[in-house]
Design a protein around this motif. Structure first.
Motif, PDB file in Angstrom:
ATOM      1  N   ARG A 149       0.852  -1.196   0.000  1.00  0.00           N
ATOM      2  CA  ARG A 149       0.000   0.000   0.000  1.00  0.00           C
ATOM      3  C   ARG A 149       0.888   1.246   0.000  1.00  0.00           C
ATOM      4  O   ARG A 149       1.135   1.867   1.017  1.00  0.00           O
ATOM      5  CB  ARG A 149      -0.909  -0.030   1.240  1.00  0.00           C
ATOM      6  N   GLY A 150       1.407   1.572  -1.171  1.00  0.00           N
ATOM      7  CA  GLY A 150       2.321   2.704  -1.305  1.00  0.00           C
ATOM      8  C   GLY A 150       3.711   2.353  -0.811  1.00  0.00           C
ATOM      9  O   GLY A 150       3.913   1.335  -0.131  1.00  0.00           O
ATOM     10  N   ALA A 151       4.684   3.195  -1.176  1.00  0.00           N
ATOM     11  CA  ALA A 151       6.041   3.009  -0.658  1.00  0.00           C
ATOM     12  C   ALA A 151       6.045   3.208   0.855  1.00  0.00           C
ATOM     13  O   ALA A 151       6.886   2.657   1.562  1.00  0.00           O
ATOM     14  CB  ALA A 151       6.998   3.989  -1.330  1.00  0.00           C
ATOM     15  N   ASP A 152       5.096   3.991   1.374  1.00  0.00           N
ATOM     16  CA  ASP A 152       5.024   4.203   2.822  1.00  0.00           C
ATOM     17  C   ASP A 152       4.890   2.889   3.586  1.00  0.00           C
ATOM     18  O   ASP A 152       5.467   2.734   4.658  1.00  0.00           O
ATOM     19  CB  ASP A 152       3.830   5.110   3.168  1.00  0.00           C
ATOM     20  N   ASN A 171      16.311  13.297  -3.610  1.00  0.00           N
ATOM     21  CA  ASN A 171      15.862  13.556  -2.245  1.00  0.00           C
ATOM     22  C   ASN A 171      14.661  14.501  -2.209  1.00  0.00           C
ATOM     23  O   ASN A 171      14.642  15.523  -2.883  1.00  0.00           O
ATOM     24  CB  ASN A 171      17.015  14.157  -1.426  1.00  0.00           C
ATOM     25  N   ASN A 172      13.699  14.132  -1.403  1.00  0.00           N
ATOM     26  CA  ASN A 172      12.564  14.996  -1.083  1.00  0.00           C
ATOM     27  C   ASN A 172      12.894  15.670   0.249  1.00  0.00           C
ATOM     28  O   ASN A 172      13.141  14.963   1.219  1.00  0.00           O
ATOM     29  CB  ASN A 172      11.305  14.118  -0.950  1.00  0.00           C
ATOM     30  N   PRO A 173      12.956  16.990   0.349  1.00  0.00           N
ATOM     31  CA  PRO A 173      12.450  18.007  -0.568  1.00  0.00           C
ATOM     32  C   PRO A 173      13.519  18.728  -1.379  1.00  0.00           C
ATOM     33  O   PRO A 173      13.184  19.683  -2.085  1.00  0.00           O
ATOM     34  CB  PRO A 173      11.835  19.013   0.397  1.00  0.00           C
ATOM     35  N   ARG A 190       9.991   2.041  -4.455  1.00  0.00           N
ATOM     36  CA  ARG A 190       9.409   2.661  -5.651  1.00  0.00           C
ATOM     37  C   ARG A 190       7.916   2.907  -5.409  1.00  0.00           C
ATOM     38  O   ARG A 190       7.335   2.364  -4.475  1.00  0.00           O
ATOM     39  CB  ARG A 190       9.557   1.721  -6.862  1.00  0.00           C
ATOM     40  N   THR A 191       7.305   3.669  -6.305  1.00  0.00           N
ATOM     41  CA  THR A 191       5.879   3.963  -6.142  1.00  0.00           C
ATOM     42  C   THR A 191       5.214   4.248  -7.483  1.00  0.00           C
ATOM     43  O   THR A 191       5.892   4.644  -8.454  1.00  0.00           O
ATOM     44  CB  THR A 191       5.683   5.179  -5.208  1.00  0.00           C
ATOM     45  N   LEU A 192       3.889   4.066  -7.528  1.00  0.00           N
ATOM     46  CA  LEU A 192       3.106   4.513  -8.688  1.00  0.00           C
ATOM     47  C   LEU A 192       2.527   5.908  -8.437  1.00  0.00           C
ATOM     48  O   LEU A 192       1.769   6.429  -9.250  1.00  0.00           O
ATOM     49  CB  LEU A 192       1.969   3.517  -8.979  1.00  0.00           C
ATOM     50  N   SER A 193       2.868   6.540  -7.294  1.00  0.00           N
ATOM     51  CA  SER A 193       2.219   7.802  -6.903  1.00  0.00           C
ATOM     52  C   SER A 193       2.715   9.024  -7.666  1.00  0.00           C
ATOM     53  O   SER A 193       2.034  10.047  -7.673  1.00  0.00           O
ATOM     54  CB  SER A 193       2.445   8.067  -5.416  1.00  0.00           C
ATOM     55  N   LYS A 194       3.894   8.957  -8.268  1.00  0.00           N
ATOM     56  CA  LYS A 194       4.503  10.170  -8.829  1.00  0.00           C
ATOM     57  C   LYS A 194       4.432  10.158 -10.355  1.00  0.00           C
ATOM     58  O   LYS A 194       3.470  10.652 -10.916  1.00  0.00           O
ATOM     59  CB  LYS A 194       5.938  10.306  -8.319  1.00  0.00           C
ATOM     60  N   ALA A 195       5.425   9.593 -11.013  1.00  0.00           N
ATOM     61  CA  ALA A 195       5.450   9.642 -12.478  1.00  0.00           C
ATOM     62  C   ALA A 195       4.278   8.879 -13.104  1.00  0.00           C
ATOM     63  O   ALA A 195       3.818   9.223 -14.194  1.00  0.00           O
ATOM     64  CB  ALA A 195       6.774   9.086 -12.993  1.00  0.00           C
ATOM     65  N   MET A 210       8.586  10.282   6.681  1.00  0.00           N
ATOM     66  CA  MET A 210       7.979   9.039   7.180  1.00  0.00           C
ATOM     67  C   MET A 210       8.974   8.033   7.758  1.00  0.00           C
ATOM     68  O   MET A 210       8.571   7.130   8.482  1.00  0.00           O
ATOM     69  CB  MET A 210       7.139   8.363   6.090  1.00  0.00           C
ATOM     70  N   TYR A 211      10.265   8.169   7.453  1.00  0.00           N
ATOM     71  CA  TYR A 211      11.230   7.235   8.069  1.00  0.00           C
ATOM     72  C   TYR A 211      11.176   7.440   9.584  1.00  0.00           C
ATOM     73  O   TYR A 211      11.112   6.496  10.372  1.00  0.00           O
ATOM     74  CB  TYR A 211      12.656   7.468   7.567  1.00  0.00           C
ATOM     75  N   SER A 212      11.200   8.705   9.973  1.00  0.00           N
ATOM     76  CA  SER A 212      11.183   9.052  11.384  1.00  0.00           C
ATOM     77  C   SER A 212       9.868   8.644  12.049  1.00  0.00           C
ATOM     78  O   SER A 212       9.867   8.005  13.105  1.00  0.00           O
ATOM     79  CB  SER A 212      11.396  10.562  11.522  1.00  0.00           C
ATOM     80  N   ILE A 222      17.344   2.596  -0.356  1.00  0.00           N
ATOM     81  CA  ILE A 222      17.364   3.773  -1.219  1.00  0.00           C
ATOM     82  C   ILE A 222      15.929   4.029  -1.681  1.00  0.00           C
ATOM     83  O   ILE A 222      15.319   3.185  -2.341  1.00  0.00           O
ATOM     84  CB  ILE A 222      18.319   3.588  -2.414  1.00  0.00           C
ATOM     85  N   ASP A 223      15.410   5.184  -1.294  1.00  0.00           N
ATOM     86  CA  ASP A 223      14.045   5.558  -1.634  1.00  0.00           C
ATOM     87  C   ASP A 223      14.055   6.226  -3.008  1.00  0.00           C
ATOM     88  O   ASP A 223      14.479   7.366  -3.157  1.00  0.00           O
ATOM     89  CB  ASP A 223      13.502   6.503  -0.548  1.00  0.00           C
ATOM     90  N   GLU A 224      13.612   5.474  -4.010  1.00  0.00           N
ATOM     91  CA  GLU A 224      13.586   5.962  -5.395  1.00  0.00           C
ATOM     92  C   GLU A 224      12.167   6.317  -5.829  1.00  0.00           C
ATOM     93  O   GLU A 224      11.768   6.061  -6.966  1.00  0.00           O
ATOM     94  CB  GLU A 224      14.202   4.905  -6.336  1.00  0.00           C
ATOM     95  N   ALA A 225      11.407   6.951  -4.939  1.00  0.00           N
ATOM     96  CA  ALA A 225      10.023   7.314  -5.267  1.00  0.00           C
ATOM     97  C   ALA A 225       9.953   8.183  -6.529  1.00  0.00           C
ATOM     98  O   ALA A 225       8.976   8.122  -7.279  1.00  0.00           O
ATOM     99  CB  ALA A 225       9.378   8.036  -4.090  1.00  0.00           C
ATOM    100  N   TYR A 226      10.999   8.986  -6.753  1.00  0.00           N
ATOM    101  CA  TYR A 226      10.982   9.942  -7.874  1.00  0.00           C
ATOM    102  C   TYR A 226      11.932   9.535  -8.999  1.00  0.00           C
ATOM    103  O   TYR A 226      12.286  10.361  -9.841  1.00  0.00           O
ATOM    104  CB  TYR A 226      11.354  11.335  -7.363  1.00  0.00           C
ATOM    105  N   ILE A 227      12.367   8.285  -9.035  1.00  0.00           N
ATOM    106  CA  ILE A 227      13.460   7.894  -9.931  1.00  0.00           C
ATOM    107  C   ILE A 227      13.079   7.997 -11.406  1.00  0.00           C
ATOM    108  O   ILE A 227      13.956   8.187 -12.265  1.00  0.00           O
ATOM    109  CB  ILE A 227      13.961   6.470  -9.599  1.00  0.00           C
TER     110      ILE A 227
HETATM  111  N1  PMP Z   1       9.133   8.345  -0.409  1.00  0.00           N
HETATM  112  C1  PMP Z   1       9.170   9.639  -0.748  1.00  0.00           C
HETATM  113  C2  PMP Z   1      10.489  10.308  -0.854  1.00  0.00           C
HETATM  114  C3  PMP Z   1       7.999  10.345  -0.980  1.00  0.00           C
HETATM  115  O1  PMP Z   1       8.043  11.646  -1.290  1.00  0.00           O
HETATM  116  C4  PMP Z   1       6.765   9.679  -0.886  1.00  0.00           C
HETATM  117  C5  PMP Z   1       5.462  10.386  -1.178  1.00  0.00           C
HETATM  118  N2  PMP Z   1       5.082  11.332  -0.270  1.00  0.00           N
HETATM  119  C6  PMP Z   1       6.770   8.347  -0.498  1.00  0.00           C
HETATM  120  C7  PMP Z   1       7.977   7.695  -0.295  1.00  0.00           C
HETATM  121  C8  PMP Z   1       5.510   7.573  -0.295  1.00  0.00           C
HETATM  122  O2  PMP Z   1       4.937   7.233  -1.497  1.00  0.00           O
HETATM  123  P1  PMP Z   1       3.594   6.412  -1.579  1.00  0.00           P
HETATM  124  O3  PMP Z   1       2.563   7.352  -2.091  1.00  0.00           O
HETATM  125  O4  PMP Z   1       3.903   5.318  -2.544  1.00  0.00           O
HETATM  126  O5  PMP Z   1       3.284   5.870  -0.211  1.00  0.00           O
END
Ligand code: PMP
Length: 356
Positions: free
Chosen positions: A79-82, A153-155, A207-212, A109-111, A180-185
């Motif tokens: 359920r998301g990268a989260d 890196n976010n942000p 990885r995630t389907l939430s961005k690209a 969210m790591y914290s 390695i969090d590649e949510a934006y890769i």
């Molecule tokens: N990692 C990073 C760096 C993000 O910015 C986000 C989205 N806020 C996530 C993970 C979580 O992504 P998802 O919507 O797949 O839970």
């Protein structure tokens, strides 16, 4: 006795993650959650809603494995990268004993996930150019089970140097996992560490389907790792982590046609990002636009501009980063569509700055 007192002490003390949605706001230009500006259209094709879904839907797994160049055994869907971030903590960290380490300013969210499970959090603040402080990391590794590194890196929007990631992987061999969090890769596909899975049994990629892929509302993400790691995560994941409609649409998003649409999304974002960075750079209220390998720009404003509140009041919602270390007067701006970028620039043009 109050119910509050029945809760675990760390949960009572917890400040929940302030997601863009939780922060609210009422606007018509939403540039605060790094979403894609346009909704893709998908139809449900599976009608068997009377049945429980597969725990790891086969078609989603095989299509993602093909897309990433891995075997199905190296892929977990959640359920998301989260959820991936959290599953790793649940599988690898003993509360009150083990620690995680991450490098602010970075994703929150790591914290929060570690705190929820009573797992110690250590930080190695990034250097002035937002690279890893390798000495600080090395000094703190004792007792660390998971090191989270976000790239892009976010942000801040930058990529983390590959030689530092390699060094980190050498330092942690046999003692910790490097995540390695590649949510934006997809916005910098050449920078992926996925081919390194062959060399490092302790590497994990999120990885995630939430961005690209423009599917933040779907809640679908992936954890890529070697088979042993995935097998452990499968022990702690919920029995039915994805609903049937999610699996149905995720499989379509990962078809040839879906991948082609994603690549068009990326091209559109990159073009709008170039235009937006150029416009912002010329505004009096803007001190610095940082280069971005992602779908957002980090922008430092002049102290007297009050950009966040003024635009909020006008219905243009950005993400305030000024509380993060090293990010005073800085806002994160998602690259929207052309209309949204123009609305933003028009509004910012009216703000005070050094040239006014
Ligand atoms: N990692 C990073 C760096 C993000 O910015 C986000 C989205 N806020 C996530 C993970 C979580 O992504 P998802 O919507 O797949 O839970």
């Amino acid at each position: 006795m109050s119910i509050e007192n029945l809760a675990r002490a760390n949960v009572r003390a917890l400040t929940p993650y302030q997601s863009a949605r939780r922060l609210g706001g009422s606007g018509d230009v939403w540039l605060n959650a790094n979403e894609f500006p346009q909704a893709p259209e998908y139809q449900l094709t599976l009608q068997t809603l009377n049945r429980y879904p597969e725990c790891q839907p086969k078609q989603v797994i095989t299509r993602y494995a093909d897309y990433a160049g891995l075997t199905p055994e190296q892929v977990l869907v959640s359920r998301g990268a989260d959820e991936g971030i959290e599953l790793l903590i649940r599988a690898f960290c003993e509360p009150g004993k083990d620690a995680i380490l991450f490098c602010p300013p970075t994703y929150g969210m790591y914290s929060v996930s570690a705190e929820t499970f009573g797992v110690e959090r250590r930080t190695a603040q990034s250097t002035a150019d937002w690279q890893l402080d390798m000495d600080s990391i090395e000094r703190q590794l004792d007792g660390v089970k998971l090191v989270y590194v976000c790239s892009p890196n976010n942000p801040t929007g930058n990529l983390v140097r590959q030689e530092d990631l390699r060094r980190l992987l050498e330092l942690t061999r046999g003692t910790a996992l490097v995540v390695i969090d590649e949510a934006y890769i997809e916005f910098s596909p050449q920078a992926t560490a996925v081919s390194w899975l062959a060399d490092y049994p302790h590497l994990v990629i999120l990885r995630t389907l939430s961005k690209a892929f423009a599917l933040a509302g779907l809640r679908c993400g992936f954890t890529l790792a070697n088979e042993d790691v995935i097998a452990l995560l499968l022990k702690v994941i919920a029995p039915y982590p994805l609903s049937l409609p999610v699996a149905d649409i995720a499989a379509q998003a990962l078809s040839e046609q879906g991948l082609e649409r994603m690549r068009q999304n990326v091209a559109e974002v990159v073009e709008n990002r170039r235009w937006l960075a150029q416009q912002l750079d010329a505004l009096p209220c803007v001190e610095q636009v940082f280069p971005s390998a992602s779908n957002y720009l980090l922008v430092r404003f002049t102290p007297d501009s009050h950009a966040f509140q003024t635009l909020w009041d006008e219905g243009i919602i950005l993400r305030d980063q000024s509380k993060q270390p090293g990010l005073a007067y800085s806002l994160r701006i998602t690259v929207g569509n052309q209309y949204e970028c123009e609305r933003l620039v028009d509004a910012l043009r009216r703000l005070p700055g050094i040239n006014n």
